[in-house]
Design an enzyme around this catalytic site. Structure first.
Site, mmCIF file in Angstrom:
data_model
loop_
_atom_site.group_PDB
_atom_site.id
_atom_site.type_symbol
_atom_site.label_atom_id
_atom_site.label_comp_id
_atom_site.label_asym_id
_atom_site.label_seq_id
_atom_site.Cartn_x
_atom_site.Cartn_y
_atom_site.Cartn_z
ATOM 1 N N ASP A 88 0.456 -13.120 4.246
ATOM 2 C CA ASP A 88 1.892 -13.385 4.352
ATOM 3 C C ASP A 88 2.091 -14.394 5.483
ATOM 4 O OD1 ASP A 88 4.582 -13.325 3.912
ATOM 5 O OD2 ASP A 88 4.873 -11.203 4.382
ATOM 6 N N ASP A 123 9.112 -18.406 3.407
ATOM 7 C CA ASP A 123 10.403 -18.334 2.715
ATOM 8 C C ASP A 123 11.477 -17.877 3.684
ATOM 9 O OD1 ASP A 123 8.734 -16.015 2.699
ATOM 10 O OD2 ASP A 123 10.136 -15.005 1.369
ATOM 11 N N CYS A 275 -2.725 19.242 -2.605
ATOM 12 C CA CYS A 275 -3.261 17.921 -2.926
ATOM 13 C C CYS A 275 -4.775 18.017 -3.037
ATOM 14 C CB CYS A 275 -2.885 16.904 -1.855
ATOM 15 S SG CYS A 275 -3.490 15.261 -2.278
ATOM 16 N N CYS A 277 -6.668 15.180 -3.338
ATOM 17 C CA CYS A 277 -7.245 13.861 -3.090
ATOM 18 C C CYS A 277 -8.449 14.014 -2.156
ATOM 19 C CB CYS A 277 -6.191 12.917 -2.502
ATOM 20 S SG CYS A 277 -6.017 13.012 -0.720
ATOM 21 N N CYS A 280 -7.795 15.285 1.344
ATOM 22 C CA CYS A 280 -7.253 16.637 1.537
ATOM 23 C C CYS A 280 -8.150 17.743 0.998
ATOM 24 C CB CYS A 280 -5.907 16.784 0.826
ATOM 25 S SG CYS A 280 -4.616 15.715 1.452
HETATM 26 N N1 GUN Z 1 7.617 -9.017 3.617
HETATM 27 C C1 GUN Z 1 8.639 -8.203 3.285
HETATM 28 N N2 GUN Z 1 9.647 -8.921 2.755
HETATM 29 C C2 GUN Z 1 9.260 -10.206 2.743
HETATM 30 C C3 GUN Z 1 9.876 -11.422 2.288
HETATM 31 O O1 GUN Z 1 11.009 -11.446 1.806
HETATM 32 N N3 GUN Z 1 9.131 -12.577 2.435
HETATM 33 C C4 GUN Z 1 7.876 -12.558 2.959
HETATM 34 N N4 GUN Z 1 7.212 -13.717 3.044
HETATM 35 N N5 GUN Z 1 7.294 -11.433 3.391
HETATM 36 C C5 GUN Z 1 7.976 -10.273 3.277
HETATM 37 ZN ZN ZN Z 2 -4.151 14.298 -0.293
#
Ligand code: GUN
Ligand code: ZN
Length: 645
Positions: A88, A123, A275, A277, A280
């Protein structure tokens, strides 16, 4: 690069390829913080079999040590992960901390230089509280950055993620999504939804996803940014989301919160772990509580991830058996706000209907009023109300079938015999979905649905009766009803069926042209239609599981002769036509035009050039997907056609 393998309406199972391997969708991308590796990427890969993780390039960029190592050895080596890594851009940090002065070109270049498999543009995060003019500006900047990003990096082996923004205004969402989809990107997150998730605004969330999908069309994969709770996965997948990132698994664990598909429970309130998993299964809750802080946090984070992955598996099974809507309804009972989301689904029915097959083999289960909002029911009801033309000119007889055994006509054979032998009448049956023409009683989902006994929709029936052109309605009250009716021989029930089902399945007028002539039927053991012959040509066969017809070569020729392009057509290139004539399947990349009413599973006419019929086929995709995708199956050819008689 994204290929759909299985589908259930808008929901899809697909595969998309990246420089570090193929990712199966739907899937989750655990968030890895390069500074604190609660569960290490290697563990994610080896123990959880994760195919893809996500990390933040801004965090790496901020630290000189991490930045240098990432550029020197590469992102995968920095994280010690050989699967797919998405990065990101810092947009979310800007949303949380305010303007950070990140340079959009620099941060994207950095991701590409590290060798990220999916790099995200910077963005502009649109807030639910943003005014339309602010949203509009942010959308413009986002689309502009997306355009520049593809110009600069359009030919790298990895993907560039282009997030859809637009606040909670459906029009702006749709507009942003449409503009981004025109760029023909290969990865589309839906951004700006975290505030909706945090505040349980699921009604808005559904509207935002649906609007984004309207604009994106079949583009994918679609990633719902910041949705980390498994409770939401079925709903989001139903609306066509393919990927989720999860930092919640770790964040929740920090406060002792354990995720379940139906919500969250804090470890201090849990007396029975319930659970199985791997995190757990060898523990009692007392042992879990007694663990020291970090160890406990790790265990709970692991549990949260297992539960999340498990819900994805559950969803995949639901897609395979086409029961995802039922899973969503079931999960929606966990929280009143999720019921709001169901209400929003109803509002977006037409968006979903575009991807909805006309038939399925599996019956739908009624689990509450929201079942009646399903696109497959809504479509049929709408058709009956607005488009259905009763097959004969005469009074309408309405049946009330107690107990609702199906198909209804099979329990009315004596009545139908007596009625149709000597009377020109139309037939209607009261059902939980409203009034249904009796001759449509084998069509999906009329026969393929299970409702509580004796449930009928009287309101819809009254509406139908009030629509103006339905005159002369009478209710079947047993054999004495015959005494009220004038005598004149009617058409057979089978002929009624062919007429009405063809009108519904193919197009207006199809029922007439496929019954004009001498009709003969081959029937199965139960007396239902198997094959339909018109003037001794085999034109249709009945699909036993959804009550719709498969189209035979002669039937296709009749439809082709009687209805102009683009009706029922999929137009293909000359190259493709060569193969399709030979009986080979039709692929998306060769489709040049597709009729807008084509839904997955429909019978279609494959044509080329100036409308020459080359094959009869069964669509795998709806018209949107056939046109959008460059690879994958568009339609399965039934019969190639070489002569043009
Ligand atoms: N992480 C959570 N929401 C967003 C978003 O709207 N844009 C980006 N780039 N990362 C995010
Ligand atoms: Zn679990």
């Amino acid at each position: 690069m994204f290929e759909i393998k299985h589908r259930d309406g808008m929901a899809r199972m697909g595969e998309f390829s990246t420089p570090h391997g193929t990712v199966q969708t739907p899937n989750i991308m655990p968030v890895v913080n390069p500074n604190l590796k609660l569960i290490s990427p290697r563990e994610l890969r080896e123990r959880f079999k994760s195919q893809v993780i996500i990390t933040n390039s801004y965090v790496i960029y901020q630290s000189e040590y991490l930045r240098e190592r990432a550029l020197d050895k590469g992102l995968h080596s920095l994280l010690d992960y050989d699967g797919v890594v998405m990065t990101d851009s810092g947009t979310f940090q800007a949303h949380v901390y305010g303007e950070l002065g990140i340079d959009p070109v620099e941060i994207l270049d950095f991701q590409v230089d590290m060798g990220s498999d999916i790099s995200t543009i910077l963005d502009m995060f649109t807030e639910p509280t943003d005014s339309p003019s602010v949203i509009s500006k942010k959308v413009d900047i986002t689309v502009d950055r997306a355009t520049q990003a593809l110009k600069r990096h359009g030919d790298i082996p990895g993907h560039i993620a282009l997030p859809v923004q637009g606040g909670i205004l459906p029009k702006m969402r749709e507009d942003c999504a449409r503009r981004l989809s025109h760029l023909k990107g290969s990865f589309y997150p839906i951004g700006g939804v975290v505030p909706l998730l945090e505040n349980y605004r699921y009604f808005n969330l559904v509207n935002v996803i649906a609007a984004s999908k309207r604009g994106l069309g079949p583009a994918g994969p679609v990633h719902l940014f910041g949705a980390g709770h498994p409770m939401l996965y079925p709903l989001a997948v139903l609306l066509g989301c393919d990927l989720f990132d999860s930092s919640s698994y770790a964040k929740y664990a920090g406060r002792g919160d354990m995720m379940y598909p139906d919500g969250t429970r804090n470890v201090k309130d849990i007396e029975h772990l319930s659970c199985l998993c791997p995190a757990c299964s060898d523990l009692t809750v007392e042992e879990l509580r007694a663990m020291d802080g970090d160890e406990r946090k790790k265990r709970i984070a692991e549990h949260n991830l297992w539960v999340s992955y498990n819900e994805i598996e559950r969803i995949k099974q639901a897609i395979r058996e086409e029961s995802l809507w039922e899973l969503v309804e079931m999960r929606a009972r966990a929280h009143p706000y999720l019921l709001d989301a169901l209400r929003a689904l109803a509002k977006n029915r037409s968006t979903m209907e575009a991807y909805e097959p006309r038939g399925r083999s599996r019956a739908i289960f009624y689990t509450g009023k929201s079942t009646l909002d399903r696109p497959c029911i809504g479509r049929l009801k709408e058709w009956i109300c607005n488009s259905y033309v009763p097959p004969v000119k005469g009074p309408t007889v309405i049946f009330n079938v107690k107990g609702g055994r199906k198909p209804y006509h099979r329990y009315l054979t004596r009545e139908l015999d007596a009625l149709l032998r000597e009377h020109t009448v139309n037939l209607l049956v009261k059902t939980p979905m409203g009034p249904v023409p009796l001759e449509m009683d084998e069509v999906y989902p009329v026969a393929q649905s299970i409702f509580p006994e004796d449930m009928v929709d009287e309101d819809a029936l009254n509406e139908y009766v009030d629509r103006g052109d339905v005159t002369d309605v009478l209710y079947w009250e047993g054999m004495e009803t015959l005494d009220i009716l004038e005598k004149s021989p009617g058409i057979s029930f089978h002929e009624m069926k062919v007429r009405s089902v063809c009108e519904y399945q193919f197009c207006k007028g199809a029922g007439a042209v496929l019954t004009e002539g001498e009709l003969k039927f081959a029937k199965n053991r139960k007396g239902s239609i198997k094959n339909v012959f018109l003037d001794d040509f085999h034109v249709l066969s009945m699909r036993h599981y959804d009550g719709l017809f498969s189209l035979k070569e002669e039937g296709a020729r009749i439809l082709h002769r009687n209805f102009r392009a683009p009706t029922l057509r999929v137009q293909v290139t000359e190259d493709s036509a060569l193969f399709n004539r030979d009986g080979k399947n039709v692929f998306n990349g060769f489709v040049t035009h597709a009729w807008e009413h084509i839904r997955p599973g429909d019978e279609v006419l494959i044509v080329e050039g100036d409308d020459t019929l080359v094959a009869v086929a069964r669509a795998f995709n709806g018209h949107l997907e056939m046109l959008y995708y460059d690879i994958g199956l568009a339609a399965r050819t039934r019969t190639g056609i070489t002569d043009q008689s």
